[in-house]
Design an enzyme around this catalytic site. Sequence first.
Site, PDB file in Angstrom:
ATOM      1  N   LYS A  10     135.672  56.724 -21.166  1.00 52.53           N
ATOM      2  CA  LYS A  10     135.526  57.785 -22.166  1.00 52.53           C
ATOM      3  C   LYS A  10     135.873  59.167 -21.585  1.00 52.53           C
ATOM      4  O   LYS A  10     135.958  59.330 -20.362  1.00 52.53           O
ATOM      5  CB  LYS A  10     134.094  57.746 -22.707  1.00 52.53           C
ATOM      6  CG  LYS A  10     133.746  56.435 -23.431  1.00 52.53           C
ATOM      7  CD  LYS A  10     132.325  56.501 -23.990  1.00 52.53           C
ATOM      8  CE  LYS A  10     131.960  55.276 -24.772  1.00 52.53           C
ATOM      9  NZ  LYS A  10     130.601  55.397 -25.357  1.00 52.53           N
ATOM     10  N   TYR A  50     134.677  53.932 -34.691  1.00 54.48           N
ATOM     11  CA  TYR A  50     133.204  53.942 -34.694  1.00 54.48           C
ATOM     12  C   TYR A  50     132.629  53.918 -36.119  1.00 54.48           C
ATOM     13  O   TYR A  50     131.481  54.326 -36.322  1.00 54.48           O
ATOM     14  CB  TYR A  50     132.689  55.162 -33.928  1.00 54.48           C
ATOM     15  CG  TYR A  50     132.732  54.975 -32.422  1.00 54.48           C
ATOM     16  CD1 TYR A  50     131.871  54.085 -31.781  1.00 54.48           C
ATOM     17  CD2 TYR A  50     133.624  55.687 -31.628  1.00 54.48           C
ATOM     18  CE1 TYR A  50     131.901  53.899 -30.403  1.00 54.48           C
ATOM     19  CE2 TYR A  50     133.657  55.513 -30.242  1.00 54.48           C
ATOM     20  CZ  TYR A  50     132.791  54.612 -29.642  1.00 54.48           C
ATOM     21  OH  TYR A  50     132.821  54.442 -28.277  1.00 54.48           O
ATOM     22  N   ASN A 113     128.544  58.699 -22.055  1.00 55.29           N
ATOM     23  CA  ASN A 113     128.088  57.611 -21.174  1.00 55.29           C
ATOM     24  C   ASN A 113     129.229  56.821 -20.523  1.00 55.29           C
ATOM     25  O   ASN A 113     129.087  55.642 -20.230  1.00 55.29           O
ATOM     26  CB  ASN A 113     127.099  56.705 -21.909  1.00 55.29           C
ATOM     27  CG  ASN A 113     127.689  56.058 -23.131  1.00 55.29           C
ATOM     28  OD1 ASN A 113     128.861  56.269 -23.428  1.00 55.29           O
ATOM     29  ND2 ASN A 113     126.906  55.258 -23.822  1.00 55.29           N
ATOM     30  N   HIS A 116     132.861  52.364 -22.686  1.00 56.12           N
ATOM     31  CA  HIS A 116     132.540  51.506 -23.831  1.00 56.12           C
ATOM     32  C   HIS A 116     132.719  50.057 -23.406  1.00 56.12           C
ATOM     33  O   HIS A 116     133.608  49.746 -22.611  1.00 56.12           O
ATOM     34  CB  HIS A 116     133.507  51.812 -24.980  1.00 56.12           C
ATOM     35  CG  HIS A 116     133.439  50.806 -26.097  1.00 56.12           C
ATOM     36  ND1 HIS A 116     132.473  50.869 -27.075  1.00 56.12           N
ATOM     37  CD2 HIS A 116     134.184  49.693 -26.357  1.00 56.12           C
ATOM     38  CE1 HIS A 116     132.640  49.841 -27.908  1.00 56.12           C
ATOM     39  NE2 HIS A 116     133.672  49.113 -27.500  1.00 56.12           N
ATOM     40  N   GLU A 127     138.537  45.314 -31.587  1.00 61.67           N
ATOM     41  CA  GLU A 127     138.773  46.550 -30.831  1.00 61.67           C
ATOM     42  C   GLU A 127     140.058  46.466 -30.002  1.00 61.67           C
ATOM     43  O   GLU A 127     140.812  47.450 -29.916  1.00 61.67           O
ATOM     44  CB  GLU A 127     137.550  46.845 -29.952  1.00 61.67           C
ATOM     45  CG  GLU A 127     136.334  47.217 -30.802  1.00 61.67           C
ATOM     46  CD  GLU A 127     135.020  47.230 -30.038  1.00 61.67           C
ATOM     47  OE1 GLU A 127     133.983  47.493 -30.688  1.00 61.67           O
ATOM     48  OE2 GLU A 127     134.998  46.990 -28.814  1.00 61.67           O
TER      49      GLU A 127
HETATM   50  P1  GDP Z   1     126.812  51.022 -26.752  1.00 62.44           P
HETATM   51  O1  GDP Z   1     127.145  49.707 -27.420  1.00 62.44           O
HETATM   52  O2  GDP Z   1     125.978  50.840 -25.511  1.00 62.44           O
HETATM   53  O3  GDP Z   1     128.033  51.889 -26.498  1.00 62.44           O
HETATM   54  O4  GDP Z   1     125.859  51.847 -27.735  1.00 62.44           O
HETATM   55  P2  GDP Z   1     125.864  52.046 -29.328  1.00 62.44           P
HETATM   56  O5  GDP Z   1     126.789  51.064 -29.994  1.00 62.44           O
HETATM   57  O6  GDP Z   1     124.444  52.095 -29.758  1.00 62.44           O
HETATM   58  O7  GDP Z   1     126.444  53.531 -29.514  1.00 62.44           O
HETATM   59  C1  GDP Z   1     127.828  53.785 -29.463  1.00 62.44           C
HETATM   60  C2  GDP Z   1     128.056  55.074 -28.712  1.00 62.44           C
HETATM   61  O8  GDP Z   1     127.506  56.160 -29.467  1.00 62.44           O
HETATM   62  C3  GDP Z   1     127.338  55.185 -27.357  1.00 62.44           C
HETATM   63  O9  GDP Z   1     128.021  54.518 -26.323  1.00 62.44           O
HETATM   64  C4  GDP Z   1     127.276  56.691 -27.154  1.00 62.44           C
HETATM   65  O10 GDP Z   1     128.531  57.231 -26.688  1.00 62.44           O
HETATM   66  C5  GDP Z   1     127.039  57.188 -28.580  1.00 62.44           C
HETATM   67  N1  GDP Z   1     125.610  57.398 -28.834  1.00 62.44           N
HETATM   68  C6  GDP Z   1     124.603  56.478 -28.873  1.00 62.44           C
HETATM   69  N2  GDP Z   1     123.412  57.057 -29.115  1.00 62.44           N
HETATM   70  C7  GDP Z   1     123.668  58.392 -29.235  1.00 62.44           C
HETATM   71  C8  GDP Z   1     122.855  59.537 -29.508  1.00 62.44           C
HETATM   72  O11 GDP Z   1     121.628  59.452 -29.675  1.00 62.44           O
HETATM   73  N3  GDP Z   1     123.489  60.753 -29.570  1.00 62.44           N
HETATM   74  C9  GDP Z   1     124.849  60.873 -29.389  1.00 62.44           C
HETATM   75  N4  GDP Z   1     125.401  62.114 -29.485  1.00 62.44           N
HETATM   76  N5  GDP Z   1     125.647  59.817 -29.152  1.00 62.44           N
HETATM   77  C10 GDP Z   1     125.066  58.606 -29.064  1.00 62.44           C
END
Ligand code: GDP
Length: 138
Positions: A10, A50, A113, A116, A127
């Site tokens: 990312k 997303y 983070n 992905h 994807e």
């Molecule tokens: P992943 O599968 O571990 O990537 O997590 P998720 O599918 O829950 O979320 C997708 C992405 O959204 C995450 O990897 C983060 O980049 C972002 N994200 C998740 N939670 C938050 C949050 O609380 N705030 C913000 N700004 N971004 C978030």
Amino acid sequence: MSNRTFTMIKPDATSKGYTGAILDQIIKSGFSIKALKWTKLTPSQAGEFYAVHSERAFYGELVEYMCSGPIIAAILEKENAVSDFRKLIGATNPANAEEGTIRKKFATSIAENAVHGSDSDENATIEGDFFFSKLERF
Ligand code: GDP
């Protein structure tokens, strides 16, 4: 069970110069690269990628962040690819990620983070198809 998964490095990680170190850790962990691309998402592409999160409060922030700089997109192959890769990257929030995981080492926050990783075989296919044509994967 599929042997392929999809990843992105990312914008936070590419901008900090972590691309090489992250790819090195991925390869040393037994994944081979089947497709690879250095690109930058438009808001419409990031929004589509997303879309599953479109109802979440952080969706706007997520789309803006994912367009803030270049990314690496890749298709990876290994036995048990999806779940092994999720273990390698660690928890969504780097504060909760295990020592040695990519997010523990390279991520800044739950939002920024570093990487992905697909969460299912089905999403890995969707994807990978989002980024790569048949001619771009091996
Ligand atoms: P992943 O599968 O571990 O990537 O997590 P998720 O599918 O829950 O979320 C997708 C992405 O959204 C995450 O990897 C983060 O980049 C972002 N994200 C998740 N939670 C938050 C949050 O609380 N705030 C913000 N700004 N971004 C978030």
